[in-house]
Every structure is written in C-alpha cells, then in structure tokens.
Design a protein around this motif. Structure first.
Motif, PDB file in Angstrom:
ATOM      1  N   VAL A 420       0.842  -1.205   0.000  1.00  0.00           N
ATOM      2  CA  VAL A 420       0.000   0.000   0.000  1.00  0.00           C
ATOM      3  C   VAL A 420       0.875   1.252   0.000  1.00  0.00           C
ATOM      4  O   VAL A 420       0.672   2.178  -0.796  1.00  0.00           O
ATOM      5  CB  VAL A 420      -0.953   0.006   1.216  1.00  0.00           C
ATOM      6  N   ILE A 421       1.867   1.277   0.899  1.00  0.00           N
ATOM      7  CA  ILE A 421       2.782   2.431   0.962  1.00  0.00           C
ATOM      8  C   ILE A 421       3.586   2.533  -0.326  1.00  0.00           C
ATOM      9  O   ILE A 421       3.808   3.639  -0.859  1.00  0.00           O
ATOM     10  CB  ILE A 421       3.728   2.306   2.169  1.00  0.00           C
ATOM     11  N   LEU A 422       4.044   1.388  -0.851  1.00  0.00           N
ATOM     12  CA  LEU A 422       4.837   1.380  -2.087  1.00  0.00           C
ATOM     13  C   LEU A 422       4.048   1.995  -3.237  1.00  0.00           C
ATOM     14  O   LEU A 422       4.555   2.875  -3.957  1.00  0.00           O
ATOM     15  CB  LEU A 422       5.242  -0.052  -2.435  1.00  0.00           C
ATOM     16  N   LEU A 423       2.814   1.564  -3.414  1.00  0.00           N
ATOM     17  CA  LEU A 423       1.989   2.073  -4.517  1.00  0.00           C
ATOM     18  C   LEU A 423       1.654   3.551  -4.311  1.00  0.00           C
ATOM     19  O   LEU A 423       1.687   4.337  -5.264  1.00  0.00           O
ATOM     20  CB  LEU A 423       0.708   1.251  -4.636  1.00  0.00           C
ATOM     21  N   LEU A 424       1.349   3.923  -3.069  1.00  0.00           N
ATOM     22  CA  LEU A 424       1.028   5.326  -2.778  1.00  0.00           C
ATOM     23  C   LEU A 424       2.233   6.222  -3.052  1.00  0.00           C
ATOM     24  O   LEU A 424       2.101   7.275  -3.700  1.00  0.00           O
ATOM     25  CB  LEU A 424       0.601   5.477  -1.315  1.00  0.00           C
ATOM     26  N   TYR A 425       3.406   5.799  -2.553  1.00  0.00           N
ATOM     27  CA  TYR A 425       4.569   6.672  -2.675  1.00  0.00           C
ATOM     28  C   TYR A 425       5.048   6.777  -4.114  1.00  0.00           C
ATOM     29  O   TYR A 425       5.303   7.883  -4.619  1.00  0.00           O
ATOM     30  CB  TYR A 425       5.720   6.192  -1.775  1.00  0.00           C
ATOM     31  N   ILE A 426       5.156   5.630  -4.794  1.00  0.00           N
ATOM     32  CA  ILE A 426       5.594   5.662  -6.194  1.00  0.00           C
ATOM     33  C   ILE A 426       4.575   6.412  -7.047  1.00  0.00           C
ATOM     34  O   ILE A 426       4.948   7.207  -7.925  1.00  0.00           O
ATOM     35  CB  ILE A 426       5.807   4.237  -6.729  1.00  0.00           C
ATOM     36  N   GLY A 427       3.291   6.188  -6.773  1.00  0.00           N
ATOM     37  CA  GLY A 427       2.247   6.872  -7.536  1.00  0.00           C
ATOM     38  C   GLY A 427       2.297   8.380  -7.360  1.00  0.00           C
ATOM     39  O   GLY A 427       2.253   9.134  -8.338  1.00  0.00           O
ATOM     40  N   CYS A 428       2.418   8.830  -6.106  1.00  0.00           N
ATOM     41  CA  CYS A 428       2.463  10.274  -5.834  1.00  0.00           C
ATOM     42  C   CYS A 428       3.759  10.895  -6.343  1.00  0.00           C
ATOM     43  O   CYS A 428       3.754  12.025  -6.848  1.00  0.00           O
ATOM     44  CB  CYS A 428       2.300  10.530  -4.340  1.00  0.00           C
ATOM     45  N   PHE A 429       4.875  10.160  -6.214  1.00  0.00           N
ATOM     46  CA  PHE A 429       6.151  10.664  -6.718  1.00  0.00           C
ATOM     47  C   PHE A 429       6.089  10.827  -8.232  1.00  0.00           C
ATOM     48  O   PHE A 429       6.508  11.859  -8.780  1.00  0.00           O
ATOM     49  CB  PHE A 429       7.288   9.701  -6.343  1.00  0.00           C
ATOM     50  N   ALA A 430       5.562   9.800  -8.926  1.00  0.00           N
ATOM     51  CA  ALA A 430       5.472   9.858 -10.387  1.00  0.00           C
ATOM     52  C   ALA A 430       4.536  10.983 -10.826  1.00  0.00           C
ATOM     53  O   ALA A 430       4.834  11.723 -11.774  1.00  0.00           O
ATOM     54  CB  ALA A 430       4.963   8.518 -10.931  1.00  0.00           C
ATOM     55  N   TYR A 431       3.414  11.132 -10.116  1.00  0.00           N
ATOM     56  CA  TYR A 431       2.449  12.190 -10.444  1.00  0.00           C
ATOM     57  C   TYR A 431       3.105  13.571 -10.307  1.00  0.00           C
ATOM     58  O   TYR A 431       2.968  14.431 -11.177  1.00  0.00           O
ATOM     59  CB  TYR A 431       1.239  12.083  -9.508  1.00  0.00           C
ATOM     60  N   THR A 432       3.834  13.756  -9.193  1.00  0.00           N
ATOM     61  CA  THR A 432       4.513  15.032  -8.941  1.00  0.00           C
ATOM     62  C   THR A 432       5.607  15.282  -9.972  1.00  0.00           C
ATOM     63  O   THR A 432       5.759  16.406 -10.476  1.00  0.00           O
ATOM     64  CB  THR A 432       5.122  15.030  -7.522  1.00  0.00           C
ATOM     65  N   TYR A 433       6.352  14.243 -10.306  1.00  0.00           N
ATOM     66  CA  TYR A 433       7.438  14.385 -11.271  1.00  0.00           C
ATOM     67  C   TYR A 433       6.905  14.748 -12.658  1.00  0.00           C
ATOM     68  O   TYR A 433       7.478  15.598 -13.354  1.00  0.00           O
ATOM     69  CB  TYR A 433       8.249  13.081 -11.353  1.00  0.00           C
ATOM     70  N   ILE A 434       5.807  14.114 -13.067  1.00  0.00           N
ATOM     71  CA  ILE A 434       5.207  14.420 -14.384  1.00  0.00           C
ATOM     72  C   ILE A 434       4.753  15.874 -14.436  1.00  0.00           C
ATOM     73  O   ILE A 434       4.978  16.573 -15.440  1.00  0.00           O
ATOM     74  CB  ILE A 434       4.034  13.457 -14.670  1.00  0.00           C
ATOM     75  N   LYS A 435       4.131  16.338 -13.344  1.00  0.00           N
ATOM     76  CA  LYS A 435       3.708  17.746 -13.310  1.00  0.00           C
ATOM     77  C   LYS A 435       4.915  18.680 -13.378  1.00  0.00           C
ATOM     78  O   LYS A 435       4.867  19.728 -14.024  1.00  0.00           O
ATOM     79  CB  LYS A 435       2.892  18.016 -12.041  1.00  0.00           C
ATOM     80  N   TYR A 436       5.983  18.291 -12.706  1.00  0.00           N
ATOM     81  CA  TYR A 436       7.227  19.079 -12.739  1.00  0.00           C
ATOM     82  C   TYR A 436       7.781  19.155 -14.161  1.00  0.00           C
ATOM     83  O   TYR A 436       8.169  20.230 -14.637  1.00  0.00           O
ATOM     84  CB  TYR A 436       8.226  18.438 -11.774  1.00  0.00           C
ATOM     85  N   LYS A 437       7.825  18.029 -14.843  1.00  0.00           N
ATOM     86  CA  LYS A 437       8.361  18.003 -16.203  1.00  0.00           C
ATOM     87  C   LYS A 437       7.471  18.771 -17.178  1.00  0.00           C
ATOM     88  O   LYS A 437       7.953  19.322 -18.173  1.00  0.00           O
ATOM     89  CB  LYS A 437       8.518  16.559 -16.684  1.00  0.00           C
ATOM     90  N   ARG A 438       6.182  18.818 -16.884  1.00  0.00           N
ATOM     91  CA  ARG A 438       5.245  19.542 -17.757  1.00  0.00           C
ATOM     92  C   ARG A 438       5.123  21.007 -17.374  1.00  0.00           C
ATOM     93  O   ARG A 438       4.311  21.740 -17.924  1.00  0.00           O
ATOM     94  CB  ARG A 438       3.863  18.888 -17.694  1.00  0.00           C
ATOM     95  N   ASN A 439       5.912  21.430 -16.394  1.00  0.00           N
ATOM     96  CA  ASN A 439       5.897  22.835 -15.945  1.00  0.00           C
ATOM     97  C   ASN A 439       4.570  23.258 -15.338  1.00  0.00           C
ATOM     98  O   ASN A 439       4.171  24.425 -15.423  1.00  0.00           O
ATOM     99  CB  ASN A 439       6.250  23.777 -17.109  1.00  0.00           C
ATOM    100  N   THR A 440       3.855  22.331 -14.716  1.00  0.00           N
ATOM    101  CA  THR A 440       2.556  22.658 -14.132  1.00  0.00           C
ATOM    102  C   THR A 440       2.488  22.339 -12.643  1.00  0.00           C
ATOM    103  O   THR A 440       1.407  22.307 -12.066  1.00  0.00           O
ATOM    104  CB  THR A 440       1.433  21.887 -14.854  1.00  0.00           C
ATOM    105  N   LEU A 441       3.650  22.108 -12.014  1.00  0.00           N
ATOM    106  CA  LEU A 441       3.625  21.731 -10.602  1.00  0.00           C
ATOM    107  C   LEU A 441       3.178  22.879  -9.715  1.00  0.00           C
ATOM    108  O   LEU A 441       2.456  22.680  -8.755  1.00  0.00           O
ATOM    109  CB  LEU A 441       5.013  21.251 -10.164  1.00  0.00           C
ATOM    110  N   TYR A 442       3.587  24.094 -10.045  1.00  0.00           N
ATOM    111  CA  TYR A 442       3.166  25.246  -9.246  1.00  0.00           C
ATOM    112  C   TYR A 442       2.507  26.261 -10.167  1.00  0.00           C
ATOM    113  O   TYR A 442       3.154  26.828 -11.048  1.00  0.00           O
ATOM    114  CB  TYR A 442       4.353  25.888  -8.531  1.00  0.00           C
ATOM    115  N   VAL A 443       1.205  26.480  -9.988  1.00  0.00           N
ATOM    116  CA  VAL A 443       0.441  27.403 -10.822  1.00  0.00           C
ATOM    117  C   VAL A 443      -0.042  28.548  -9.955  1.00  0.00           C
ATOM    118  O   VAL A 443      -0.747  28.340  -8.972  1.00  0.00           O
ATOM    119  CB  VAL A 443      -0.763  26.692 -11.477  1.00  0.00           C
ATOM    120  N   GLU A 444       0.359  29.751 -10.302  1.00  0.00           N
ATOM    121  CA  GLU A 444      -0.071  30.924  -9.552  1.00  0.00           C
ATOM    122  C   GLU A 444      -1.439  31.385 -10.027  1.00  0.00           C
ATOM    123  O   GLU A 444      -1.737  31.348 -11.216  1.00  0.00           O
ATOM    124  CB  GLU A 444       0.941  32.056  -9.709  1.00  0.00           C
TER     125      GLU A 444
END
Length: 460
Positions: A420-444
């Motif tokens: 459960v922790i493995l899937l949650l952490y990898i899933g959230c990390f991947a989600y955050t990383y994709i947003k970072y690469k797409r330049n949408t992690l922080y939107v003002e």
C-alpha cells in the motif's frame, strides 16, 4: 575523520556556519563578509533551537499530558529528530554518509540530473539514518551505503521538483530545500491539491491566517491565534487555567519569534547565495543551479507556523486512530511544521487544504514509524543510546517512506501495508514528477482576474 566527527558533534548551529564561511572564502567574499555570514547563520540556528526548545519543553509536555489524560494507550515514545540524529551519526554509516552523499550530488550535477548544489551537510543525517537502518535490517554494510546513495539521489531530485514552490511561494529564490520530511512528504500534497481543485464548492474554500485576521480583526492576528491554540491545548492537557495561560503566551511567542530567527538565517545566506549564483551563472550559463539548504527556512512562513500549532493536537488524535499504532508523538511535535511545510507551499498557504493533505501525511508517517519500532530500537541499542528493555521510534526519520520501503524491500518483509505504501509513494512521486516536467507543478492564481498562469520550470 576524527576532525569531521568533532565538527558533526557540535551540531547544525556550528557545522553550517563553518561550511558557509568556507564557501564564502571560496567565492571570494573576503574574510569579513564570510565570517559575518557564518556567524549570522549560526545565531539564527541558535534562535531556532531556543524556539524549538520552548515548544518541546512546554507544548510537547502538554501533548503528552493530553495523551495520558485521555488514556490513549500509546506506550512507545517518539524520540523526535533530536534523539534520532545522534543515532545516525553514531552508526557505522554516520561519517561515511557525508562523502557518499556529496559524491552522489557531484555525479548528478555532472550528468545534469539535478540542479541542487547541496551545502547542508548536517541534514545528511537523514540519509545516514536510512543507511544505518538498512544495515541493521540486512546485516550488510554495503547495502547500507547503497541506501544512503539512493536516499541522496531522491532528495536532490525532490529539491528540483519543488524548486518553483520554494522560489514563488516561500520567496527563496535560488535556494532549494531537498532534505527531510518537508521534501519527501510533499509529494502527497500535489495530487491531493489537484483532487480538491476538481470538487465544486470545496475548491473555493481558501483559509489563511491573513484572511482569518481580515475577518476577525485583531482576534485573527497570528499572535492571538497562537495564544488561543496554546490555551486550548493547555485545557485539553487538564492544566490549570493559570498554566494554560502561560502556555498560551509561550505559543504566541513562537508565532512572533520563529519568523525573526529565520530572517537572521536568510540575512546570512543572501550574500553567499548571490555570490554562488553569480559564479555559477558565469561558468555554467543557463544552468539555473540552486543552493540546497535546511528546511528550517520554511518555518518562517506564517501559514506554516499556524499549521504547526494546529497539527500538534491533531497529530496526537491521528496517532490514536492509526490501526495498531503504539507510537506516542512527542519529540517531533515541536517540529511538526517540517512535515507539512512543503504542503503549505503547494496549497499556496491555504490552511484548509493543508489540513487535509497534512492529515494524510501524518497518518502515513505515524503508521510507518510504528512499523519501524524494532529496527530503530535495535539501532539505538547498537550505538549505546537506548537501554535494554526500552522501545523507541520517531516520526522523523523512522516515519519516512524512503527508509521503510528500502529496509523492508531489501529484507523481503512485504506485507499488505508495504505494498500500500509502495503504490502510494511511487504513484504520488510519479504524479509530482510528471507535473514538474510539464511545468505545471506550481500554478499561480491571479485572484483579481480569476486567471491562472503557469510559471515555467526549466527541465533537466
């Protein structure tokens, strides 16, 4: 190695100033400026230590009394980072972790895998703790070194991923916060923020200390809110009215003093940071490198302080409802702001959203720290810091998903909770990383026009 051990034992308030002074000299800032910058930063860390002591001795004691009064049945004490860091440094991986983490940083910089130039040597203890726990779990020294390297690589990447948050929300231009619970738990807040944004009505709720002050006037000021929260916690601890009033004033003092001591650190860092950026821009044009520093800098934000006080009683409550939990939050209650600081930035200071993501973060942290009781207790006994018959754990760093997943994964202790922790952490990390690469992690958000503008993040 003996000299390094001696400096490490002096603590962050001495270690970091020494590093900053040396860095200042290398950046040709002169003896005077370098010395002033180092001492100013040292004063700031002494100030933070005093404020944290104020919290530990008063707020921590109240939280413990509250837990005992309500018969919560939590019998394993959270040592907090002050009790856990010495274990990491005293372990076989303690001093070795420093050159390993530095080597990982250099390799990642050369391969353009990170933009973080880490100078926060003290917080390498997080990586050392991961390595030490892995060594205890596997009885393999080299797997421990591997754990240090993996944790370091993840930390530096997290510094990149949250670069826009530290730049734009916290105003720490050119500075990265790759270390500790602020970074590795921040990934949970990103998908939660996007989920809340999709819920009609709920997505319009925006509570900040400024808005509370605007609605309540003088009663909504941070100092008043701190006093009210302190008084309530005192009453829940069944303190007398007088003792509760004393706690109220102490918490009001925290609301005022914490930003002041963080400001001192920034005063010392600014000239060194600017000199480093100028040098890096000169030799590595367009590289946009960032200086990696302590997450304590995030505690100067008023929303982080407000969230910290709210999460003191809330974390104790969460500890009660975590299935099978035995850990009583104590040592890390004083620094609970570290766990939710990055979430505050991701939510742009919205305390309502921070309450939601922070609850998830603390639930996961407490559950993991409960699973790590035996390993941290064994590590503590191995280094002579825990007596036979005692059982200990900590929210920071024993509550880290990175440490837990590596230790249990390498020993093949993989129950349902692990996956459960493995899937949650990898899933959230991947989600955050994709947003970072797409330049949408922080939107003002432009509140006057209701328009959203996305600030670009340079990709690695």
């Amino acid at each position: 190695m003996g000299v390094i051990q001696y400096i490490v034992d002096l603590g962050a308030s001495v270690m970091l100033p020494i590093i900053i002074m040396i860095l200042g000299l290398l950046l040709r800032q002169g003896i005077g400026k370098s010395l002033r910058a180092g001492i100013t930063i040292g004063i700031g860390f002494v100030g933070i230590g005093l404020v944290i002591s104020l919290l530990t001795e008063n707020l921590g004691a109240a939280a413990t009394a509250m837990a005992e009064n309500f018969n919560l049945g939590l019998n394993v004490v959270d040592l907090g980072w002050p009790g856990t860091a010495p274990m990491a440094w005293a372990s076989d991986l303690g001093l070795i972790a420093i050159p390993v983490a530095i080597a990982v940083n250099i390799v990642m910089l050369l391969l353009k895998m990170t933009k973080v130039v880490n100078v926060d040597i003290w917080n390498i203890w997080h990586m050392a703790f991961t390595g030490a726990i892995i060594q205890v779990a596997t009885n393999n020294f080299y797997l421990g070194i591997l754990g240090v390297a993996v944790h370091a690589a993840i930390a530096y990447k997290l510094g990149d991923m949250f670069g826009k948050v530290t730049d734009q929300y916290f105003g720490l231009e050119g500075i990265s916060i790759p270390h500790g619970s602020s970074a590795y738990m921040g990934i949970f807040a990103v998908p939660i923020d996007d989920l809340i944004e999709k819920i009609p009505g709920i997505n319009k709720i925006n509570i900040t200390s400024e808005k509370i002050e605007e609605k309540l006037g003088v009663l909504g000021q941070p100092t008043i809110l701190g006093a009210v929260l302190g008084f309530i916690i005192g009453l829940l601890a069944q303190y007398t009215v007088g003792a509760s009033l004393q706690l109220a004033i102490q918490m009001a003092a925290v609301m005022v003093l914490m930003p002041m001591v963080v400001k001192l650190i920034m005063e010392g860092l600014i000239p060194i940071s600017e000199a480093a950026r100028n040098l890096l821009d000169k030799h590595f044009k367009g590289s946009d490198l960032k200086i990696g520093l302590d997450p304590a800098l995030l505690l100067g934000d008023s929303q982080v302080i407000a969230a910290s006080l709210i999460f003191v009683p809330l974390t104790v409550l969460i500890a009660v409802i975590v299935p099978g939990n035995q850990v009583l939050p104590f040592g890390d209650l004083a620094t609970i702001g570290f766990f939710v600081a990055m979430a505050v930035g991701i939510h742009k200071g919205n305390l309502f959203r921070t309450l939601i993501s922070g609850s998830v973060i603390m639930f996961i942290t407490i559950w993991i720290s409960n699973q790590m009781i035996n390993l941290q207790t064994l590590l503590g006994q191995n280094v002579g810091l825990v007596n036979a018959g005692e059982r200990v754990s900590s929210l920071d760093q024993a509550g880290s998903p990175i440490t837990y997943l590596l230790a249990n994964g390498l020993t093949m202790e993989m129950g349902v909770g692990f996956f459960v922790i493995l899937l949650l952490y990898i899933g959230c990390f991947a989600y955050t990383y994709i947003k970072y690469k797409r330049n949408t992690l922080y939107v003002e958000i432009d509140e006057t026009e209701g328009a959203e503008t996305s600030e670009s993040i340079s990709n690695n």
